[in-house]
Design a protein around this motif. Structure first.
Motif, short mmCIF file in Angstrom:
data_model
loop_
_atom_site.label_atom_id
_atom_site.label_comp_id
_atom_site.label_asym_id
_atom_site.label_seq_id
_atom_site.Cartn_x
_atom_site.Cartn_y
_atom_site.Cartn_z
N ASP A 741 -12.48 -6.03 9.44
CA ASP A 741 -12.05 -6.76 8.25
C ASP A 741 -10.90 -6.01 7.59
O ASP A 741 -11.11 -4.99 6.93
CB ASP A 741 -13.24 -6.88 7.29
CG ASP A 741 -12.95 -7.84 6.15
OD1 ASP A 741 -11.86 -8.46 6.16
OD2 ASP A 741 -13.80 -7.96 5.24
N PHE A 742 -9.66 -6.51 7.80
CA PHE A 742 -8.49 -5.89 7.19
C PHE A 742 -8.26 -6.49 5.81
O PHE A 742 -8.20 -7.72 5.66
CB PHE A 742 -7.25 -6.10 8.07
CG PHE A 742 -7.23 -5.26 9.31
CD1 PHE A 742 -6.70 -3.97 9.28
CD2 PHE A 742 -7.75 -5.74 10.51
CE1 PHE A 742 -6.67 -3.19 10.42
CE2 PHE A 742 -7.73 -4.97 11.66
CZ PHE A 742 -7.19 -3.68 11.62
N LYS A 743 -8.12 -5.61 4.82
CA LYS A 743 -7.94 -6.08 3.44
C LYS A 743 -6.49 -6.43 3.14
O LYS A 743 -6.19 -7.18 2.21
CB LYS A 743 -8.41 -5.01 2.45
CG LYS A 743 -9.86 -4.56 2.64
CD LYS A 743 -10.84 -5.70 2.42
CE LYS A 743 -12.28 -5.20 2.53
NZ LYS A 743 -13.24 -6.34 2.47
N THR A 744 -5.58 -5.82 3.93
CA THR A 744 -4.15 -6.04 3.67
C THR A 744 -3.42 -6.35 4.97
O THR A 744 -3.86 -5.97 6.05
CB THR A 744 -3.50 -4.78 3.05
OG1 THR A 744 -3.63 -3.69 3.96
CG2 THR A 744 -4.14 -4.43 1.71
N GLN A 745 -2.29 -7.05 4.82
CA GLN A 745 -1.42 -7.30 5.96
C GLN A 745 -0.47 -6.10 6.14
O GLN A 745 -0.43 -5.21 5.32
CB GLN A 745 -0.60 -8.58 5.73
CG GLN A 745 -1.44 -9.84 5.63
CD GLN A 745 -0.57 -11.07 5.47
OE1 GLN A 745 0.52 -11.17 6.03
NE2 GLN A 745 -1.06 -12.03 4.69
N HIS A 748 -0.95 -1.14 10.29
CA HIS A 748 -2.16 -0.33 10.17
C HIS A 748 -2.25 0.62 11.36
O HIS A 748 -1.81 0.30 12.46
CB HIS A 748 -3.41 -1.22 10.13
CG HIS A 748 -3.58 -1.96 8.85
ND1 HIS A 748 -4.37 -1.52 7.83
CD2 HIS A 748 -3.03 -3.13 8.41
CE1 HIS A 748 -4.34 -2.37 6.82
NE2 HIS A 748 -3.51 -3.37 7.16
N LYS A 810 -2.47 -10.90 9.05
CA LYS A 810 -3.40 -11.69 8.25
C LYS A 810 -4.45 -10.77 7.64
O LYS A 810 -4.70 -9.67 8.16
CB LYS A 810 -4.08 -12.75 9.12
CG LYS A 810 -4.94 -12.17 10.25
CD LYS A 810 -5.69 -13.25 11.01
CE LYS A 810 -6.58 -12.62 12.08
NZ LYS A 810 -7.40 -13.61 12.79
N THR A 811 -5.05 -11.20 6.56
CA THR A 811 -6.18 -10.46 6.01
C THR A 811 -7.48 -11.05 6.59
O THR A 811 -7.47 -12.12 7.19
CB THR A 811 -6.21 -10.55 4.48
OG1 THR A 811 -6.25 -11.93 4.10
CG2 THR A 811 -4.98 -9.89 3.88
N SER A 814 -10.10 -9.39 12.13
CA SER A 814 -9.20 -9.26 13.27
C SER A 814 -10.00 -8.72 14.45
O SER A 814 -11.04 -8.08 14.28
CB SER A 814 -8.03 -8.32 12.96
OG SER A 814 -7.02 -8.98 12.23
#
Length: 833
Positions: A741-745, A748, A810-811, A814
């Motif tokens: 779960d990515f919080k920001t685009q 990374h 995308k948030t 992923s």
């Protein structure tokens, strides 16, 4: 019944006509304190059965029988007898002997009471059985039979272990509970033989432990590791079903052969003598060439260079072969420096390879001239340790019958194993493996902290690559590595009993055997956390590894928790086991906790002081208190435990390294700038075993391995022998998928932390490929060249890692997909930021 007259023999001949014992469809033999209709009474009603041996059997059989007699007394307080060639058997005799060397055993085989095929021609095999009516006048016999002298001894000590005597009974003061009676319930005979042919230990770096202890408490006449000490070591090896030793060889210790009784005792105990990777032809160069040569030869030695001083060096080797030719030995061939340095000689590598080949050829000529059997049948090993591996890789032609003993990187990760061509060699291969070490990047001589899971993973991998001829484990001073040594020898005896997928259960099994079932689970829990914390930084490596504040707090809390658990167990421990518990559990746990407190509290005091925080001085005091307490518990180990039996064995500061000293702490609080960089703690951490999906090709399996690597678990592919996957054939690779779960685009970073293993043989790497949301996979090799700076950091911090950058558009969820490309890859966790 008289075994030695003709009338007696006729009875044995009649036995040939009796039906063979029906062994099918029966459970195995078992020990019990309760009598039953088919049980054999070892001790019943205060009376012990006598032990019968043939006086013509090997000396070690008599030694083991006497030890078994002592074990029975230790267990029950009852005294029995060892009877040699006694003409009359009792109604319930314990018969011990070796096929072909024991009249008793040979006649039982002729009578069909023992199956000849399970012993004849086998290596170190034993059978333990209860036999009904073996001869006239004998109601029931307990029979321990061996295929050879060591097989018989192992059978005796295995039964002793089953009855409740730990192999560590003397070496760690593990005193068994007193039992009124002892029985062996009849059943399918217990038949065992070893997985690895030669299995043993290397006494090493003995300057701060076993040598000063032996000088003070054991061989007080010579003030050194001498025959009294080695007698205890040899008995331990037999109890561990081991057969091989590299004796201590540091400058603090005189050569093994310097004391005439050392090799004599080795032969009596049937221990195979060897010498370390840097001691060719059973010679101890540190003492025998550099120090004692003039005393032995009446002149000073020339240069230790074979290209310049060939004749003198060859004569020196020849004299040892002549002296040792009647002992069971394994000869180390090749040549290194006088003490663990590279071989002196030409600077050009090709010329050095040529010279090393000449050395080995000449050594084999010496063997063939002085030992009356073909040189190909004289056990020889070549250990490509450190720089010798590069010479071997550069084209050294090694005789086919010489066993290659592959080395680890000194920190528990094997550097190379036999490729398919090397696996065809008649000499086979083995492993030299460390659970104690002096050297770069940092020693670990104080406490033992390499886990059974890691030992099993690396040695099982080696076994699958046919390294089954010889395993030698560097155990330092033996203490405090008793449990890990016992594990390595248990694994060498039966490689299938403690596979990597269940090796984390060993601590519970061992604790049940050593301390009793009621203590097994809590001790196993303590050991699991102890090993997990040491994987991220051994106690001796704490000054070389940085932790975030959160990681430091977790370590301190975890150590404190297991220390208090251990203290609580100590209160409940029977008095007979308190010394053993201190030696095996409490001292290493408390010592590791105190080392972490000393260093982490010292660092914290400096950080707080730089901020003007008055609590800094509290942490300074805590650090100092931990430093002082380490010395106090070590004094207790040496002077109080077991009545001072181990005085001199334990040092809290081997080699007096900086890590053992008191670190700098805050002595005043004044706000000032302090340059301490802390790693960001804003990370997503994903444990490798917590994958969402997996795909594994036919013939492979994905294993979750508890207790292995960073965080206390890892995943790996079996078998170890699968063919690596090329970068253009990822569709054929096993893969695992994680939902993150990515919080920001945006960009990374993903760090994949793995066990710092090395490629299984030359040309093979340790790779994975990673893709996020099906972008182009990036291939990463996590195995650096041995002994470079990356490798040094990897072994200190307990992991190797690959770092990749990914553009996340995308948030939310992923898909992170990891392909496993090479054997020996163990993934522990993903760290994403």
């Amino acid at each position: 019944m008289n075994f030695r007259n003709l009338a007696g023999l006729s009875v044995w001949m009649l036995l040939l006509l009796l039906p063979k014992q029906n062994m099918a469809q029966r459970a195995g033999i078992a020990v019990s304190e309760i009598n039953s209709i088919s049980s054999f009474p070892i001790v019943d009603g205060g009376k012990a059965s006598s032990i019968y041996i043939d006086e013509k059997d090997a000396e070690v059989v008599g030694i083991a029988a006497e030890a078994f007699k002592d074990d029975i007394h230790l267990l029950t307080g009852t005294t029995t007898s060892v009877l040699k060639n006694n003409p009359a058997l009792s109604a319930y005799p314990i018969i011990v002997g070796t096929i072909g060397q024991s009249f008793y055993i040979d006649q039982l085989i002729k009578a069909g009471k023992i199956n000849r095929t399970i012993l004849s021609g086998k290596w170190e095999t034993f059978s333990v059985s209860v036999i009904e009516n073996p001869v006239k006048g004998v109601k029931r016999a307990l029979v321990i039979a061996g295929s050879d002298r060591r097989g018989t001894a192992y059978g005796i000590f295995q039964l002793s272990r089953m009855l409740g005597v730990s192999p560590l009974c003397w070496w760690a003061d593990v005193k068994p509970a007193i039992k009124k009676s002892l029985y062996v319930k009849a059943g399918q005979p217990l038949v065992e033989s070893p997985s690895v042919k030669y299995r043993g230990i290397f006494i090493n770096d003995e300057d701060w432990g076993i040598q000063p202890w032996a000088a003070k408490m054991m061989d007080t006449d010579v003030k050194d590791i001498g025959p009294k000490t080695y007698t205890k070591i040899f008995e331990l090896l037999l109890r561990l079903k081991a057969n091989y030793i590299w004796p201590g060889m540091h400058p603090s210790t005189k050569a093994f052969y310097y004391y005439a009784n050392n090799p004599i005792m080795a032969d009596k105990y049937a221990i195979v003598l060897g010498s370390s990777h840097c001691e060719p032809m059973l010679r101890n160069n540190v003492f025998e060439w550099a120090e004692n040569f003039e005393h032995e030869y009446g002149k000073k030695p020339g240069e230790w260079r074979y290209d310049l001083n060939k004749n003198e060096i060859a004569n020196y080797w020849t004299d040892r072969v002549k002296q040792a030719k009647n002992c069971e030995s394994i000869y180390t061939v090749g040549m290194r420096g006088i003490h663990d340095g590279s071989m002196p000689g030409p600077k050009d590598k090709n010329e050095k390879v040529k010279l090393l080949g000449e050395v080995i050829a000449d050594q084999r000529t010496i063997l063939s001239k002085n030992i009356t059997k073909p040189v190909s049948s004289i056990p020889q090993i070549f250990c490509p340790y450190k720089e010798v591996l590069s010479l071997y890789q550069a084209g050294l032609k090694l005789p086919d019958d010489v066993t290659i003993v592959w080395a680890d990187d000194n920190h528990g990760y094997i550097r190379q194993l036999s490729n398919p061509e090397e696996q065809k060699r008649s000499g086979g291969s083995g492993v030299y493996y460390h659970i104690s070490y002096w050297g770069a990047p940092q020693d670990y001589l104080w406490l033992s902290s390499i886990s059974p899971s890691l030992i099993s993973y690396e040695l099982t991998k080696a076994y699958q690559y046919k390294a089954d001829r010889l395993w030698v484990i560097n155990v330092g001073d033996i203490k405090p590595a008793e449990m890990e040594t016992q594990f390595a020898m248990d694994l060498a005896w039966n490689v299938n009993q403690w596979k990597p997928e269940n090796a984390d259960n060993y601590a519970e099994s061992w604790a049940a055997e050593t301390f009793g079932a009621e203590f097994a689970k809590p001790i196993a829990e303590i050991k699991a956390i102890y090993y997990r914390l040491a994987q991220a930084a051994k106690p001796e490596h704490m000054a070389s590894v940085n932790f975030t504040d959160a990681q430091a707090e977790e370590r301190l809390a975890a150590y404190e928790r297991i220390y208090y658990q251990a203290e609580s167990l100590n209160e409940k421990m029977p008095a007979r086991l308190k010394d053993a518990f201190f030696e095996l559990i409490l001292y290493p746990v408390e010592g590791a906790m105190l080392m972490n407190q000393k260093i982490l509290y010292a660092k914290k005091s400096l950080v707080l002081a730089s901020k003007g925080d008055q609590s800094a001085l509290t942490y300074s005091k805590k650090s100092k208190a931990a430093f002082e307490q380490i010395q106090l518990i070590t004094k207790k180990y040496n002077e109080e435990i077991a009545g001072g039996k181990w005085n001199g064995m334990m040092s809290w500061k081997p080699r007096d390294l900086a890590v053992f000293k008191m670190p700098k702490v805050a002595d005043s609080v004044t706000a000032k700038s302090l340059h301490i960089t802390a790693e960001s703690e804003n990370k997503i951490i994903v444990r490798a075993a917590k994958y969402a999906e997996r795909s594994v090709p036919k013939g492979l399996s994905l294993q979750s391995l508890k207790g292995l690597g960073l965080g206390g678990a890892g995943i790996s592919l079996y078998p170890f022998t699968f063919i690596p996957i090329g970068e253009t054939a990822l569709q054929n690779a096993a893969f695992i998928i994680y939902q993150v779960d990515f919080k920001t685009q945006g960009e990374h970073q993903i760090e994949v932390k793995c066990l710092p293993t090395q490629g299984v043989n030359n040309g093979i790497k340790v790779r994975y490929a990673i893709s996020v949301n099906n972008d182009k996979p990036q291939v990463i090799n996590i195995s650096p060249a041995s002994e470079n700076n990356i490798w040094k950091q990897n072994v200190l911090q307990g992991y190797a890692s690959g770092i990749t950058n990914h553009d996340i558009n995308k948030t939310g969820k992923s898909t992170v997909k990891i392909y496993m490309l090479d054997p020996g890859l163990v993934i522990n966790q993903l760290e994403i930021q």
